[in-house]
Design a protein around this motif. Structure first.
Motif, mmCIF file in Angstrom:
data_model
loop_
_atom_site.group_PDB
_atom_site.id
_atom_site.type_symbol
_atom_site.label_atom_id
_atom_site.label_comp_id
_atom_site.label_asym_id
_atom_site.label_seq_id
_atom_site.Cartn_x
_atom_site.Cartn_y
_atom_site.Cartn_z
ATOM 1 N N ALA A 37 44.700 48.067 129.647
ATOM 2 C CA ALA A 37 43.736 48.911 128.801
ATOM 3 C C ALA A 37 42.650 48.262 128.375
ATOM 4 C CB ALA A 37 44.609 49.530 127.358
ATOM 5 N N ARG A 38 42.559 47.185 127.927
ATOM 6 C CA ARG A 38 41.416 46.538 127.544
ATOM 7 C C ARG A 38 40.369 46.400 128.779
ATOM 8 N NH1 ARG A 38 41.585 45.439 122.240
ATOM 9 N NH2 ARG A 38 43.436 44.802 121.445
ATOM 10 N N ALA A 41 39.088 49.551 129.824
ATOM 11 C CA ALA A 41 38.081 50.156 129.067
ATOM 12 C C ALA A 41 36.693 49.624 129.082
ATOM 13 C CB ALA A 41 38.672 49.716 127.421
ATOM 14 N N LYS A 42 36.740 48.076 129.339
ATOM 15 C CA LYS A 42 35.638 47.440 129.680
ATOM 16 C C LYS A 42 34.886 47.849 130.928
ATOM 17 C CE LYS A 42 33.717 42.593 129.614
ATOM 18 N NZ LYS A 42 34.125 41.220 129.573
ATOM 19 N N TYR A 48 38.481 51.087 123.849
ATOM 20 C CA TYR A 48 39.960 50.776 124.147
ATOM 21 C C TYR A 48 40.769 51.815 123.703
ATOM 22 C CZ TYR A 48 44.445 48.237 123.018
ATOM 23 O OH TYR A 48 45.528 47.991 123.069
ATOM 24 N N VAL A 51 41.337 54.716 126.207
ATOM 25 C CA VAL A 51 42.360 54.230 127.275
ATOM 26 C C VAL A 51 43.725 54.345 126.708
ATOM 27 C CG1 VAL A 51 43.369 52.727 128.952
ATOM 28 C CG2 VAL A 51 40.648 52.938 128.469
ATOM 29 N N GLN A 52 43.900 53.782 125.521
ATOM 30 C CA GLN A 52 45.115 54.086 124.821
ATOM 31 C C GLN A 52 45.616 55.213 124.736
ATOM 32 O OE1 GLN A 52 46.806 51.141 125.315
ATOM 33 N NE2 GLN A 52 47.317 50.894 123.191
#
Length: 124
Positions: A37-38, A41-42, A48, A51-52
């Motif tokens: 997810a991180r 997202a980036k 973040y 995406v979560q």
């Protein structure tokens, strides 16, 4: 990264739809891990939590399983059947509008046919 253009900035709903499509299309199979997810997202330039939220939508739909500390994985479909794609509310609204329009057109055609079928004697 996984079919996305860098900096695309999709919404959580769009991210969920993207992976829902990949799962229903067989590109992702049970046990496959979704991107971290991180990192996703980036890459996409979104938060973040966006995406979560998308991964949460997939988990709620029974398509993914979130494992704390490990990631999010494609879930085994019940009875080993392929999971059909789930339409968004916007898609369903569009389909309903289309069906309603077709129904209205059909109603008009039936009325025309009934009028054509009536002869001059029926109008007296």
């Amino acid at each position: 990264m996984d079919g996305w253009a860098q900096g695309q900035k999709p919404t959580a709903k769009e991210i969920a739809a993207h992976y829902r499509s990949k799962i229903s299309g067989g590109e992702l199979i049970p046990g496959d891990q979704l991107p971290a997810a991180r990192g996703l997202a980036k890459f996409l330039g979104v938060g973040y939590m966006t995406v979560q939220s998308a991964y949460g939508q997939l988990a709620t739909a029974g398509l993914a399983l979130k494992e704390q500390g490990r990631g999010t994985f494609v879930r085994e479909a019940p009875d080993n059947h392929q999971v059909p794609p789930v339409a968004s509310l916007d898609e369903l609204a569009e389909r309903l509008d289309h069906v309603t329009s077709q129904l209205s057109d059909l109603r008009d055609r039936v009325a025309e046919l009934e009028n054509d079928r009536r002869g001059p004697a029926d109008n007296q």
